[in-house]
Design a protein around this motif. Structure first.
Motif, PDB file in Angstrom:
ATOM      1  N   ALA A   1     -12.792  -9.955  -5.294  1.00 44.33           N
ATOM      2  CA  ALA A   1     -11.330 -10.000  -5.918  1.00 44.33           C
ATOM      3  C   ALA A   1     -10.368  -9.722  -4.322  1.00 44.33           C
ATOM      4  N   LEU A   2     -10.800  -9.032  -3.446  1.00 44.47           N
ATOM      5  CA  LEU A   2      -9.991  -8.284  -2.409  1.00 44.47           C
ATOM      6  C   LEU A   2     -10.005  -9.768  -1.580  1.00 44.47           C
ATOM      7  N   SER A   3     -10.923 -10.463  -1.455  1.00 39.43           N
ATOM      8  CA  SER A   3     -10.717 -11.718  -0.651  1.00 39.43           C
ATOM      9  C   SER A   3      -9.856 -12.875  -1.114  1.00 39.43           C
ATOM     10  N   ASP A   4     -10.073 -13.060  -2.589  1.00 38.39           N
ATOM     11  CA  ASP A   4      -9.040 -13.764  -2.903  1.00 38.39           C
ATOM     12  C   ASP A   4      -7.590 -13.128  -2.908  1.00 38.39           C
ATOM     13  N   PHE A   5      -7.404 -12.059  -3.232  1.00 31.63           N
ATOM     14  CA  PHE A   5      -5.852 -11.477  -2.928  1.00 31.63           C
ATOM     15  C   PHE A   5      -5.633 -11.860  -1.308  1.00 31.63           C
ATOM     16  N   ILE A   6      -6.305 -11.377  -0.312  1.00 36.55           N
ATOM     17  CA  ILE A   6      -6.142 -11.639   1.074  1.00 36.55           C
ATOM     18  C   ILE A   6      -5.860 -13.257   1.228  1.00 36.55           C
ATOM     19  N   GLY A   7      -6.660 -13.928   0.763  1.00 35.68           N
ATOM     20  CA  GLY A   7      -6.689 -15.285   1.259  1.00 35.68           C
ATOM     21  C   GLY A   7      -5.434 -15.970   0.381  1.00 35.68           C
ATOM     22  N   ASN A   8      -4.797 -15.524  -0.811  1.00 37.68           N
ATOM     23  CA  ASN A   8      -3.505 -15.992  -1.574  1.00 37.68           C
ATOM     24  C   ASN A   8      -2.493 -15.623  -0.667  1.00 37.68           C
ATOM     25  N   VAL A   9      -2.505 -14.412  -0.344  1.00 36.28           N
ATOM     26  CA  VAL A   9      -1.086 -13.969   0.286  1.00 36.28           C
ATOM     27  C   VAL A   9      -1.139 -14.736   1.615  1.00 36.28           C
ATOM     28  N   ALA A  10      -2.260 -14.852   2.388  1.00 35.43           N
ATOM     29  CA  ALA A  10      -1.950 -15.605   3.721  1.00 35.43           C
ATOM     30  C   ALA A  10      -1.618 -16.910   3.387  1.00 35.43           C
TER      31      ALA A  10
ATOM     32  N   ASN B   1       0.914  -1.201  -0.108  1.00 36.22           N
ATOM     33  CA  ASN B   1       0.028  -0.013  -0.120  1.00 36.22           C
ATOM     34  C   ASN B   1       0.845   1.203   0.014  1.00 36.22           C
ATOM     35  N   ARG B   2       2.043   1.292   0.608  1.00 39.79           N
ATOM     36  CA  ARG B   2       2.870   2.431   0.837  1.00 39.79           C
ATOM     37  C   ARG B   2       3.543   2.698  -0.604  1.00 39.79           C
ATOM     38  N   PHE B   3       3.878   1.577  -1.390  1.00 45.44           N
ATOM     39  CA  PHE B   3       4.465   1.784  -2.717  1.00 45.44           C
ATOM     40  C   PHE B   3       3.027   2.371  -3.668  1.00 45.44           C
ATOM     41  N   LEU B   4       2.002   1.662  -3.592  1.00 41.71           N
ATOM     42  CA  LEU B   4       0.846   2.048  -4.400  1.00 41.71           C
ATOM     43  C   LEU B   4       0.576   3.626  -4.348  1.00 41.71           C
ATOM     44  N   MET B   5       0.419   3.889  -2.815  1.00 42.16           N
ATOM     45  CA  MET B   5       0.099   5.526  -2.583  1.00 42.16           C
ATOM     46  C   MET B   5       1.320   6.339  -3.030  1.00 42.16           C
ATOM     47  N   ARG B   6       2.506   5.971  -2.983  1.00 40.62           N
ATOM     48  CA  ARG B   6       3.592   6.914  -3.371  1.00 40.62           C
ATOM     49  C   ARG B   6       3.586   7.027  -4.933  1.00 40.62           C
ATOM     50  N   GLU B   7       3.226   5.863  -5.565  1.00 37.66           N
ATOM     51  CA  GLU B   7       3.255   6.106  -7.026  1.00 37.66           C
ATOM     52  C   GLU B   7       1.631   6.543  -7.675  1.00 37.66           C
ATOM     53  N   ASP B   8       0.744   7.087  -6.423  1.00 44.39           N
ATOM     54  CA  ASP B   8      -0.411   7.690  -6.919  1.00 44.39           C
ATOM     55  C   ASP B   8      -1.444   6.706  -7.437  1.00 44.39           C
ATOM     56  N   HIS B   9      -1.317   5.567  -7.066  1.00 46.38           N
ATOM     57  CA  HIS B   9      -2.196   4.363  -7.535  1.00 46.38           C
ATOM     58  C   HIS B   9      -3.584   3.873  -6.359  1.00 46.38           C
ATOM     59  N   GLY B  10      -3.395   4.790  -5.448  1.00 51.33           N
ATOM     60  CA  GLY B  10      -4.621   4.715  -4.469  1.00 51.33           C
ATOM     61  C   GLY B  10      -4.019   3.204  -3.468  1.00 51.33           C
ATOM     62  N   ARG B  11      -4.877   2.424  -2.975  1.00 48.08           N
ATOM     63  CA  ARG B  11      -4.514   1.702  -2.043  1.00 48.08           C
ATOM     64  C   ARG B  11      -5.028   0.097  -2.787  1.00 48.08           C
ATOM     65  N   ILE B  12      -4.511  -1.110  -2.234  1.00 44.34           N
ATOM     66  CA  ILE B  12      -4.901  -2.170  -2.820  1.00 44.34           C
ATOM     67  C   ILE B  12      -6.472  -2.469  -2.645  1.00 44.34           C
ATOM     68  N   GLU B  13      -7.035  -1.876  -1.529  1.00 42.72           N
ATOM     69  CA  GLU B  13      -8.574  -1.857  -1.199  1.00 42.72           C
ATOM     70  C   GLU B  13      -9.306  -1.104  -2.509  1.00 42.72           C
ATOM     71  N   THR B  14      -8.561   0.010  -2.860  1.00 44.48           N
ATOM     72  CA  THR B  14      -9.442   0.653  -4.051  1.00 44.48           C
ATOM     73  C   THR B  14      -8.909   0.228  -5.389  1.00 44.48           C
ATOM     74  N   VAL B  15      -7.857  -0.604  -5.697  1.00 47.71           N
ATOM     75  CA  VAL B  15      -7.520  -1.310  -6.947  1.00 47.71           C
ATOM     76  C   VAL B  15      -8.412  -2.353  -7.067  1.00 47.71           C
ATOM     77  N   LEU B  16      -8.581  -3.167  -5.932  1.00 42.70           N
ATOM     78  CA  LEU B  16      -9.481  -4.437  -6.081  1.00 42.70           C
ATOM     79  C   LEU B  16     -10.787  -4.152  -5.641  1.00 42.70           C
ATOM     80  N   ARG B  17     -11.664  -3.478  -6.281  1.00 44.37           N
ATOM     81  CA  ARG B  17     -13.048  -3.056  -5.612  1.00 44.37           C
ATOM     82  C   ARG B  17     -14.001  -4.107  -5.222  1.00 44.37           C
ATOM     83  N   ALA B  18     -13.962  -5.045  -5.934  1.00 45.93           N
ATOM     84  CA  ALA B  18     -15.086  -6.098  -5.584  1.00 45.93           C
ATOM     85  C   ALA B  18     -14.537  -6.921  -4.559  1.00 45.93           C
TER      86      ALA B  18
END
Length: 245
Positions: free
Chosen positions: A61-70, A41-58
């Motif tokens: 999609a966010l649950s899949d991301f969290i589950g995969n990383v966890a 998130n710090r990288f995304l915000m530094r590059e003005d892309h928002g946050r992972i929560e705003t990139v993966l709005r559905a």
């Protein structure tokens, strides 16, 4: 930007886990996820892309991301488990000491041994495609207000991580007619939910849920490892063995 924090009081060092996985390794996985999420998130915000929560709005999609990383963090933290190398294979985490799996380079379509992971914002009703007999770990999370400013938005944080060995009777299966295109699903029913809620690895007591009698039991169980909760809610403290609190 707020950094998510592991809360030691929410951690249950006596949770039951299979295949050589330990509660301490789950603790390391939570911390690893929080570090990855914060760095991303710090990288995304530094590059003005928002946050992972705003990139993966559905939400899915966010649950899949969290589950995969966890899931990846659990494998990284454990000497006994490896991620299933087959995309969408079952289960998600495989025991390294399984000769059959090793011979297939841990690329398993459907195996009998291992741990399946689920991730959801929901407090129940978790689903699979079939009535599965396996160990499950469920990551339940909360996220900040999607309408909040990116810098002020509360971070993703785990509120419950539950584990249980489920069998086919712990599911209800929803088929479909020949004309329907609805995805075939199975949902965890009351017996399966009770198994999961009775064995928290990590749990914020505000998110304990269930019907009246079992909810009281879950709170009594929680008081055994959360000293703050026990002191604030003595009505849930039962006679414990020395060292339980």
């Amino acid at each position: 930007m707020e950094t998510p924090e592991f809360k030691e009081r929410f951690f249950n060092p006596d949770a039951e886990l299979p295949y050589g996985l330990t509660p301490n390794e789950v603790r390391d996985a939570i911390k690893g996820f929080y570090e990855f999420y914060d760095d991303l998130n710090r990288f995304l915000m530094r590059e003005d892309h928002g946050r992972i929560e705003t990139v993966l709005r559905a939400n899915n999609a966010l649950s899949d991301f969290i589950g995969n990383v966890a899931t990846e963090e659990l494998a990284n933290s454990s000497d006994a488990l490896i991620v299933n190398q087959k995309p969408d294979g079952f289960p998600d985490l495989l025991p390294i000491d399984n000769d059959e799996y090793s011979a297939q380079n841990f690329e398993i379509h459907h195996g009998e041994n291992g741990i399946e992971t689920k991730c959801s914002k929901s407090n129940g009703g978790w689903q699979a495609h079939n009535n599965e007999e396996a160990w499950f770990i469920v990551f339940r999370y909360e996220r900040g207000d999607p309408e909040a400013d990116n810098k002020e938005m509360a971070p993703i944080r785990f509120v419950q991580i539950l584990a249980a060995n489920l069998n086919e009777d712990d599911w209800s299966h929803s088929g479909r007619s020949e004309e329907s295109r609805r995805t075939i699903t199975s949902s965890i029913i009351k017996s399966g939910m009770d198994k999961l809620r009775s064995n928290p690895i990590y749990e914020n007591p505000k998110y304990i849920t269930g019907r009246a009698e079992p909810r009281e039991r879950y709170r009594q169980n929680h008081s055994k490892f959360d000293q703050v909760f026990a002191e604030q809610n003595p009505q849930y403290v039962t006679e414990n063995e020395p060292g339980d609190l």
